[in-house]
Design a protein around this motif. Structure first.
Motif, PDB file in Angstrom:
ATOM      1  N   GLN A   4      12.601 -41.802  -8.028  1.00 11.91           N
ATOM      2  CA  GLN A   4      13.060 -43.014  -7.334  1.00 11.91           C
ATOM      3  C   GLN A   4      11.882 -43.838  -6.843  1.00 11.91           C
ATOM      4  O   GLN A   4      11.893 -45.065  -6.951  1.00 11.91           O
ATOM      5  CB  GLN A   4      13.975 -42.654  -6.155  1.00 11.91           C
ATOM      6  CG  GLN A   4      14.559 -43.867  -5.440  1.00 11.91           C
ATOM      7  CD  GLN A   4      15.462 -44.708  -6.316  1.00 11.91           C
ATOM      8  OE1 GLN A   4      16.342 -44.182  -6.982  1.00 11.91           O
ATOM      9  NE2 GLN A   4      15.254 -46.017  -6.330  1.00 11.91           N
ATOM     10  N   ASP A   8      10.993 -47.610  -8.044  1.00 17.00           N
ATOM     11  CA  ASP A   8      10.796 -48.704  -7.082  1.00 17.00           C
ATOM     12  C   ASP A   8       9.445 -49.381  -7.292  1.00 17.00           C
ATOM     13  O   ASP A   8       9.332 -50.612  -7.235  1.00 17.00           O
ATOM     14  CB  ASP A   8      10.918 -48.190  -5.649  1.00 17.00           C
ATOM     15  CG  ASP A   8      12.331 -47.757  -5.292  1.00 17.00           C
ATOM     16  OD1 ASP A   8      13.294 -48.163  -5.980  1.00 17.00           O
ATOM     17  OD2 ASP A   8      12.473 -46.987  -4.314  1.00 17.00           O
ATOM     18  N   THR A  37      20.833 -48.856 -11.512  1.00 19.71           N
ATOM     19  CA  THR A  37      21.293 -49.200 -10.167  1.00 19.71           C
ATOM     20  C   THR A  37      22.804 -49.349 -10.045  1.00 19.71           C
ATOM     21  O   THR A  37      23.348 -49.145  -8.961  1.00 19.71           O
ATOM     22  CB  THR A  37      20.630 -50.500  -9.668  1.00 19.71           C
ATOM     23  OG1 THR A  37      20.946 -51.566 -10.575  1.00 19.71           O
ATOM     24  CG2 THR A  37      19.118 -50.337  -9.564  1.00 19.71           C
ATOM     25  N   GLU A  69      19.138 -41.310 -14.042  1.00 15.71           N
ATOM     26  CA  GLU A  69      17.774 -40.786 -14.117  1.00 15.71           C
ATOM     27  C   GLU A  69      17.097 -41.171 -15.431  1.00 15.71           C
ATOM     28  O   GLU A  69      15.915 -41.536 -15.441  1.00 15.71           O
ATOM     29  CB  GLU A  69      17.778 -39.267 -13.951  1.00 15.71           C
ATOM     30  CG  GLU A  69      18.190 -38.790 -12.579  1.00 15.71           C
ATOM     31  CD  GLU A  69      19.710 -38.814 -12.341  1.00 15.71           C
ATOM     32  OE1 GLU A  69      20.489 -38.905 -13.327  1.00 15.71           O
ATOM     33  OE2 GLU A  69      20.116 -38.766 -11.167  1.00 15.71           O
ATOM     34  N   GLN A  72      16.191 -44.827 -15.230  1.00 14.57           N
ATOM     35  CA  GLN A  72      15.019 -45.020 -14.369  1.00 14.57           C
ATOM     36  C   GLN A  72      13.748 -44.609 -15.099  1.00 14.57           C
ATOM     37  O   GLN A  72      12.736 -45.316 -15.049  1.00 14.57           O
ATOM     38  CB  GLN A  72      15.157 -44.219 -13.069  1.00 14.57           C
ATOM     39  CG  GLN A  72      16.139 -44.793 -12.095  1.00 14.57           C
ATOM     40  CD  GLN A  72      16.261 -43.962 -10.835  1.00 14.57           C
ATOM     41  OE1 GLN A  72      16.094 -42.742 -10.852  1.00 14.57           O
ATOM     42  NE2 GLN A  72      16.546 -44.620  -9.725  1.00 14.57           N
TER      43      GLN A  72
END
Length: 85
Positions: A4, A8, A37, A69, A72
């Motif tokens: 995470q 970010d 998201t 996941e 991301q």
């Protein structure tokens, strides 16, 4: 660093790209971001009078089924390729 946090940081790094990566890459980034998201796309596909919305929806729909996941990780990897990191 946790995934995470990497995600970010990658999101923040996109705003500082030195050059425009092109529409195809921006659509891929959009799709991965939305999948990471918000999950799978919802709602109707925009009509022909909204070509930008349609392209974004189609890109996001192309990532449907990808886990949060995995989306991301793919986003982080793509940004790393773009930034040379």
């Amino acid at each position: 660093m946790a995934l995470q946090e990497e995600f970010d940081a990658a999101v923040a790094a996109v705003g500082g790209l030195a050059r425009d990566p092109g529409n195809d890459v921006k659509l891929r980034l959009y799709a991965l971001y939305k999948q990471a998201t918000a999950g799978d796309p919802t709602g109707r596909r925009p009509g022909l009078l909204d070509p930008v919305g349609r392209a974004k929806h189609d890109a996001w729909a192309g990532a449907a089924g990808t886990s949060r996941e995995d989306a991301q990780r793919a986003y982080v990897d793509l940004v790393a390729d773009l930034t040379g990191g």
